[in-house]
Design an enzyme around this catalytic site. Structure first.
Site, short mmCIF file in Angstrom:
data_model
loop_
_atom_site.label_atom_id
_atom_site.label_comp_id
_atom_site.label_asym_id
_atom_site.label_seq_id
_atom_site.Cartn_x
_atom_site.Cartn_y
_atom_site.Cartn_z
N LYS A 232 -8.61 -1.78 -0.36
CA LYS A 232 -7.25 -1.09 -0.79
C LYS A 232 -7.44 0.52 -0.51
O LYS A 232 -6.43 0.98 -0.01
CB LYS A 232 -7.07 -1.15 -2.29
N CYS A 286 0.45 7.09 -4.26
CA CYS A 286 -0.47 6.27 -3.42
C CYS A 286 -1.20 6.87 -2.43
O CYS A 286 -2.35 7.01 -2.61
CB CYS A 286 0.02 4.85 -2.88
N1 SAJ Z 1 4.73 9.94 5.82
C1 SAJ Z 1 4.74 10.95 6.86
N2 SAJ Z 1 4.58 10.49 8.08
C2 SAJ Z 1 4.46 9.22 8.41
C3 SAJ Z 1 4.41 8.08 7.63
C4 SAJ Z 1 4.73 8.70 6.23
O1 SAJ Z 1 4.80 12.14 6.58
O2 SAJ Z 1 4.31 9.03 9.75
C5 SAJ Z 1 4.55 10.29 4.48
C6 SAJ Z 1 5.83 9.88 3.62
O3 SAJ Z 1 6.84 10.71 3.95
C7 SAJ Z 1 5.38 10.01 2.32
C8 SAJ Z 1 3.91 9.49 2.47
O4 SAJ Z 1 3.51 9.68 3.61
O5 SAJ Z 1 5.49 11.25 1.73
C9 SAJ Z 1 3.86 8.04 2.14
O6 SAJ Z 1 4.64 7.08 2.47
P1 SAJ Z 1 4.21 5.61 3.14
O7 SAJ Z 1 5.62 5.19 3.56
O8 SAJ Z 1 3.28 5.76 4.15
O9 SAJ Z 1 3.25 4.90 1.98
P2 SAJ Z 1 3.82 4.68 0.45
O10 SAJ Z 1 3.11 5.54 -0.33
O11 SAJ Z 1 5.19 4.45 0.07
O12 SAJ Z 1 2.98 3.29 0.29
C10 SAJ Z 1 1.69 3.09 0.72
C11 SAJ Z 1 1.60 1.52 1.75
N3 SAJ Z 1 0.17 1.74 2.38
C12 SAJ Z 1 0.13 1.80 3.55
O13 SAJ Z 1 1.02 1.51 4.38
C13 SAJ Z 1 -1.32 1.80 4.26
C14 SAJ Z 1 1.69 0.49 0.93
O14 SAJ Z 1 1.45 -0.73 1.73
C15 SAJ Z 1 0.80 0.53 -0.29
O15 SAJ Z 1 1.15 -0.70 -1.08
C16 SAJ Z 1 1.20 1.63 -1.16
O16 SAJ Z 1 1.03 3.02 -0.43
C17 SAJ Z 1 0.34 1.54 -2.33
O17 SAJ Z 1 0.96 1.21 -3.43
O18 SAJ Z 1 -0.98 1.78 -2.48
#
Ligand code: SAJ
Length: 434
Positions: A232, A286
């Protein structure tokens, strides 16, 4: 789940002779993970009791409502509370399965705080019956599952605990099965995603997997609890490191004077390159948090993971500085800030870099700021009382000479160059590039 619950199949032959628990499943913690999980389980025919320390949350759920915004969740909770498959309580009942889905925040020293998981274990201990299975879903530092076992062992010396690494389980099973659902798609991903199920013993893993196999359409991948805990943390660290690369590229591009969006678009045409998107920083509860759990567990080895966290945190500072430079260049100009959420199309402002940047700017420039955020009715956090005004997109565009895109919500995406003629723009998400 079509077949009725069979304790003998799930827990072994002795379990059927145990007193009947009050519920088949108790989900401890009715937050962003616990409530959707409880509702999905109930919709698959399980008899579920959702437990929360907040009487307000319990009352809301028992009335068929939800206290969080998540696609399809309101409909589901309404349905399963009407059918009484899901009830909520502030008390932990006796159950066949206990699922722990409470927060594991980051302490001030960037060390994981597992006190809510420990409290959940203590609340389960008095009523737990032989044959029951405890599953931890909360993102946790490695070793937390064994810590839960030791808490139960202390409170219940009458029960034989499973020992990590042994073949057979004890009187109860304890496993770790991390949630991995994406906010905004939780209800769908709870069912569709593969699950990693880590037991303290293989027996524990099999008992936990029996529950997931009743509603998960993906694969249930069996391992031990330490590996599952690490998996995780690694998943979210992998994403954080990759986003850090994109964010660092954007800062390098600023310095050398090239357009980062063009650079990434063209580099990604290489068959083995797939760079993520820069933004104003990384937010949410997360990705911006979990990598620190890895760092805390292996501070000397986790150099890249730590640096990635620092790069992503620094990106918010860099973004704020760039916006300030733009604002300083046009004294008296009104500024439209588009978006506050931690990512697009979500009403979640926790750890949001967009909100943090807006709060910092509004602390001294509030009366010049027009904030557009379709996912709130009132200005959140320190924005309230700063002099900033929450307004609609059209109003903001009519008044502002500077437009800053902090979040690329779908409702902003129709914006075209013609809408922004004569305005200075700063787009942290590359939205205006199309
Ligand atoms: N972000 C960027 N650039 C990108 C992708 C995301 O700047 O190309 C930023 C987003 O704007 C945001 C942050 O990253 O601020 C996180 O967003 P996210 O969509 O990557 O992830 P979360 O936090 O919504 O969800 C993550 C997911 N983990 C992964 O994709 C490995 C989800 O599957 C998990 O269940 C979740 O964390 C969790 O609960 O741990």
């Amino acid at each position: 789940m079509n077949a009725p619950f069979d304790a003998a199949t799930a827990f072994g032959p002795d379990a059927a002779t145990q007193p009947a628990p009050d519920h088949q499943i108790a989900v401890i913690g009715l937050g962003y993970i616990g409530l959707p999980t409880a509702a999905v389980l109930a919709s698959y025919g399980w008899d579920v009791c959702g437990v929360d320390v907040s009487p307000k949350v319990v009352d809301t759920v028992n009335a068929g409502g939800v206290h969080i915004e998540e696609r399809d969740l309101d409909r589901l909770v309404d349905e399963v509370t009407r059918s009484k498959k899901l009830v909520a309580s502030t008390h932990v009942p006796a159950a066949h399965y206990y699922m722990i889905a409470v927060p594991t925040p980051l302490g001030a020293d960037k060390a994981p705080d597992i006190s809510y998981v420990e409290a959940a274990a203590r609340s389960i201990a008095p009523n737990i019956l032989p044959g029951a299975c405890i599953i931890i879903e909360s993102t946790s530092p490695v070793g937390t599952t064994e810590r839960v076992a030791s808490i139960i062992a202390e409170a219940r010396p009458d029960l034989k605990m499973p020992e990590f690494g042994e073949e057979r389980g004890g009187d109860i099973a304890i496993a770790y099965c991390p949630e991995r659902v994406l906010p905004g798609k939780i209800v769908q991903e709870l069912v569709q995603n593969d699950r990693v199920v880590g037991g303290m013993t293989p027996d524990c893993a099999n008992r936990a997997a029996a529950l997931y196999m009743s509603f998960v359409k993906g694969d249930c991948l069996i391992t031990n609890s330490r590996v599952a805990e690490t998996v995780k943390l690694v998943e979210n660290s992998f994403r954080d490191v990759n986003i850090a690369f994109a964010n660092e590229l954007s800062m390098i591009s600023d310095e050398i004077g090239v357009d980062v969006w063009d650079v990434i678009r063209l580099a990604n045409r290489h068959p083995r390159v797939n760079i993520l998107q820069p933004g104003p920083g990384v937010g949410g509860h997360c990705i911006a948090v979990d990598p620190w759990f890895l760092v805390a567990g292996a501070p000397k080895a986790a150099r890249l993971v730590k640096t990635a966290r620092e790069v992503n945190d620094h990106k918010a500072v860099h973004t704020e500085n760039r916006i300030r430079a733009l604002i300083d260049a046009v004294p008296e100009a009104k500024v439209a800030l588009l978006g506050l959420a931690f990512k697009p199309d979500i009403d979640d402002f926790r750890e949001s870099p967009a909100l943090a940047i807006a709060e910092n700017l509004c602390a001294d420039l509030g009366p010049r700021m027009l904030v557009v955020e379709p996912f709130t009715q009132t200005l959140p956090g320190k924005l309230a009382g700063s002099g900033a005004k929450l307004t609609g997109l059209d109003d903001a565009l009519a008044q502002a000479e500077i437009v800053v895109v902090l979040v690329d919500h779908s409702s902003f995406k129709h914006l075209e160059p013609a809408d922004l003629v004569g305005k200075m723009t700063f787009d942290t998400r590359g939205m205006l590039k199309g």
